[in-house]
Design an enzyme around this catalytic site. Structure first.
Site, PDB file in Angstrom:
ATOM      1  N   LYS A  64       0.837  -1.202   0.000  1.00  0.00           N
ATOM      2  CA  LYS A  64       0.000   0.000   0.000  1.00  0.00           C
ATOM      3  C   LYS A  64       0.873   1.254   0.000  1.00  0.00           C
ATOM      4  O   LYS A  64       2.068   1.191   0.320  1.00  0.00           O
ATOM      5  CB  LYS A  64      -0.916  -0.012   1.219  1.00  0.00           C
ATOM      6  CG  LYS A  64      -0.178   0.089   2.542  1.00  0.00           C
ATOM      7  CD  LYS A  64      -1.126  -0.122   3.730  1.00  0.00           C
ATOM      8  CE  LYS A  64      -0.347  -0.033   5.037  1.00  0.00           C
ATOM      9  NZ  LYS A  64      -1.136  -0.534   6.170  1.00  0.00           N
TER      10      LYS A  64
ATOM     11  N   ARG B 266     -11.548   0.561  14.791  1.00  0.00           N
ATOM     12  CA  ARG B 266     -11.212   1.320  13.587  1.00  0.00           C
ATOM     13  C   ARG B 266     -12.142   0.863  12.471  1.00  0.00           C
ATOM     14  O   ARG B 266     -13.087   1.542  12.140  1.00  0.00           O
ATOM     15  CB  ARG B 266      -9.736   1.121  13.224  1.00  0.00           C
ATOM     16  CG  ARG B 266      -9.254   2.076  12.164  1.00  0.00           C
ATOM     17  CD  ARG B 266      -7.755   1.989  11.897  1.00  0.00           C
ATOM     18  NE  ARG B 266      -7.337   0.732  11.287  1.00  0.00           N
ATOM     19  CZ  ARG B 266      -6.093   0.516  10.827  1.00  0.00           C
ATOM     20  NH1 ARG B 266      -5.178   1.453  10.944  1.00  0.00           N
ATOM     21  NH2 ARG B 266      -5.786  -0.639  10.285  1.00  0.00           N
TER      22      ARG B 266
ATOM     23  N   TYR C  81      16.054  30.770   6.217  1.00  0.00           N
ATOM     24  CA  TYR C  81      14.919  31.604   6.614  1.00  0.00           C
ATOM     25  C   TYR C  81      15.030  32.028   8.072  1.00  0.00           C
ATOM     26  O   TYR C  81      15.298  31.198   8.942  1.00  0.00           O
ATOM     27  CB  TYR C  81      13.602  30.835   6.417  1.00  0.00           C
ATOM     28  CG  TYR C  81      13.148  30.792   4.975  1.00  0.00           C
ATOM     29  CD1 TYR C  81      12.722  31.948   4.329  1.00  0.00           C
ATOM     30  CD2 TYR C  81      13.147  29.596   4.279  1.00  0.00           C
ATOM     31  CE1 TYR C  81      12.300  31.902   3.008  1.00  0.00           C
ATOM     32  CE2 TYR C  81      12.715  29.539   2.962  1.00  0.00           C
ATOM     33  CZ  TYR C  81      12.293  30.704   2.333  1.00  0.00           C
ATOM     34  OH  TYR C  81      11.880  30.657   1.038  1.00  0.00           O
TER      35      TYR C  81
ATOM     36  N   MET D 160      11.740  24.552   1.237  1.00  0.00           N
ATOM     37  CA  MET D 160      10.834  23.644   0.525  1.00  0.00           C
ATOM     38  C   MET D 160      11.616  22.702  -0.396  1.00  0.00           C
ATOM     39  O   MET D 160      11.311  21.506  -0.480  1.00  0.00           O
ATOM     40  CB  MET D 160       9.817  24.437  -0.298  1.00  0.00           C
ATOM     41  CG  MET D 160       8.792  23.546  -0.979  1.00  0.00           C
ATOM     42  SD  MET D 160       7.653  24.441  -2.051  1.00  0.00           S
ATOM     43  CE  MET D 160       6.609  25.265  -0.882  1.00  0.00           C
TER      44      MET D 160
HETATM   45  C1  PLP Z   1      -0.332  -1.550   6.798  1.00  0.00           C
HETATM   46  C2  PLP Z   1      -0.991  -2.780   7.282  1.00  0.00           C
HETATM   47  C3  PLP Z   1      -0.249  -3.943   7.560  1.00  0.00           C
HETATM   48  C4  PLP Z   1       1.270  -3.974   7.548  1.00  0.00           C
HETATM   49  O1  PLP Z   1       1.762  -3.470   8.760  1.00  0.00           O
HETATM   50  P1  PLP Z   1       3.323  -3.500   9.097  1.00  0.00           P
HETATM   51  O2  PLP Z   1       3.365  -3.101  10.518  1.00  0.00           O
HETATM   52  O3  PLP Z   1       3.988  -2.511   8.205  1.00  0.00           O
HETATM   53  O4  PLP Z   1       3.798  -4.884   8.859  1.00  0.00           O
HETATM   54  C5  PLP Z   1      -0.945  -5.090   7.872  1.00  0.00           C
HETATM   55  N1  PLP Z   1      -2.295  -5.096   7.946  1.00  0.00           N
HETATM   56  C6  PLP Z   1      -3.032  -3.995   7.729  1.00  0.00           C
HETATM   57  C7  PLP Z   1      -4.514  -4.067   7.834  1.00  0.00           C
HETATM   58  C8  PLP Z   1      -2.410  -2.808   7.395  1.00  0.00           C
HETATM   59  O5  PLP Z   1      -3.154  -1.713   7.194  1.00  0.00           O
END
Ligand code: PLP
Length: 410
Positions: free
Chosen positions: A37, A138, A298, A346
């Site tokens: 992801k 969640r 800055y 930036m």
């Molecule tokens: C991101 C995620 C993972 C992976 O988590 P890590 O701690 O990076 O291994 C696993 N399950 C879900 C539902 C996630 O959102």
């Protein structure tokens, strides 16, 4: 055209080796879903998803349907799980691209069912993973003890009755998210697995036999939970699937408290075997000398108390070099620590190279890296170092690396 020199190097080979090693921790109890992801935690989906598949991944995990479509374009053969669920209007893309989707709300099933019917999908052809909320509050169907009275009496039953034999939806898996798998005593995880066990009992009573029990992140896998999760799956006639993310990219979550007196063998093995996949580099754009009393950046937050040599580097907060690092973190130039002086801009930042002989325009600067054999010698900067300096976690450091930073496979 040659690129602006602010780039990350991704070692597809390290990612493959990491995945194969993690598979040994899961086997023979469980399979692994490679979490890719958020553009593979900023490491590039296009590089990392095919690398994971080459290493044997049969499942990929993404957040959203958009990411699922992108993953499908580079990995036509594997199963892709959309862990954040589909949003209104996204069902058609789910069906078209053959994605598996996590769901827990009746409206999500309506969306998928409607799209499946519109596409003339066959019975049982749209795979769904039902998420159970085992305590994180969640996402997921909450079991009775976690629901307020205002909520529907039996949400789980309402969801399960949607998977009737003629439906295009198929209950392919049941999932939950362990929210404290990095707590070394494992008490919260044990409680979550108990709640999951009860929910799985209900799924069985409803006459359903999903194939996959989909539970556990990097911390769960490294802490040696695969066997326990697989045992739970087997008791319900299912196969276990763990979902490592961070470990795939070569980092080990910090367990709290540390395992005493001894950590699990899986974790010890991981310390020896996992290799960080990403290095983040830039170059010196120019070097200047300033006299005592000159201010830098800055608002002049840095004042030279003696003559100094400064190097301008081609990375700023728009690239993900956190602005809070100004005056409190060092990058690596010629293998030595070069403190960031003044505010990070930036698109640029300035480091103090007074004590590093010979620095000149074009020199490589390491922002984050620990790949072996790197020209920066033995010094490394890890995502944990950067995270600590800004009060965050490596997951955020990685995912904040800007879209304009080129990802280069090495
Ligand atoms: C991101 C995620 C993972 C992976 O988590 P890590 O701690 O990076 O291994 C696993 N399950 C879900 C539902 C996630 O959102």
């Amino acid at each position: 055209m040659p690129m602006r020199p602010c780039w990350v190097e991704i070692s597809a080979r390290f990612l493959e080796e990491n995945f194969r090693f993690l598979l040994t921790l899961a086997a023979p109890h469980a399979e692994l879903l490679a979490i890719v992801k958020a553009d593979a935690y900023g490491h590039s989906l296009g590089i990392c998803a095919p690398a994971a598949v080459r290493a044997g991944a049969r499942w990929l995990g993404v957040t959203c349907v958009e990411e699922g479509v992108a993953a499908r374009a580079v990995c036509p053969e594997v199963r892709i799980l959309v862990i954040g669920g589909a949003f209104p209007g996204q069902g058609a893309a789910v069906v078209e691209h053959g994605l598996s989707v996590v769901a827990w709300e009746p409206w999500q099933l309506d969306e998928l069912e409607g799209a499946a019917h519109a596409a003339g999908a066959a019975a049982g052809s749209v795979p769904v993973h039902l998420e159970i909320d085992t305590g994180m509050s969640r996402q997921g169907v909450a079991p009775e003890l976690l629901r307020s009275e205002a909520q529907e009496a039996d949400a789980l039953a309402r969801i399960l009755e949607r998977f009737t034999p003629g439906s295009p939806l198929r209950l392919e898996g049941v999932m939950t998210h362990l929210f404290a798998a990095d707590e070394a005593d494992g008490a919260v995880t044990a409680m979550q697995l108990e709640r999951l066990d009860a929910a799985l009992g209900r799924v069985g009573e409803a006459g359903m036999l999903p194939e996959w029990l989909n539970v556990g992140n990097s911390a769960a896998l490294l802490a040696g939970q695969a066997e326990k999760i697989a045992g739970l799956a087997a008791r319900h006639g299912m196969k276990a699937l763990l979902r490592p993310g961070l470990a795939l990219y070569g980092l080990i979550p910090q367990f709290n408290p540390r395992f005493e007196p001894q950590e699990p063998p899986s974790l010890t093995a991981a310390r020896a075997r996992l290799q960080p996949v990403l290095s983040w580099k830039t170059r010196v754009a120019g070097v200047r000398s300033i006299p005592a009393g000159a201010v830098v950046g800055y608002n002049g937050t840095f004042v030279a108390t003696e003559p100094m040599r400064l190097a301008l580097v081609a990375a700023g907060y728009a690239d993900g070099l956190d602005r809070r690092l100004g005056n409190r973190f060092s990058l690596l130039v010629r293998g030595a620590r070069a403190p960031l002086v003044g505010r990070v801009s930036m698109d640029q930042a300035v480091v103090d190279v007074t004590g590093i002989p010979g620095v000149e325009a074009g020199d490589e600067v390491m922002i984050l890296g620990s790949q072996r054999g790197d020209p920066q010698g033995g010094e490394t900067i890890t995502a944990f170092d950067l995270a600590e300096a800004t009060g965050t976690i490596p997951w955020e450091v990685f995912t904040r690396i800007g879209a304009r930073v080129s990802r280069v496979a090495v």
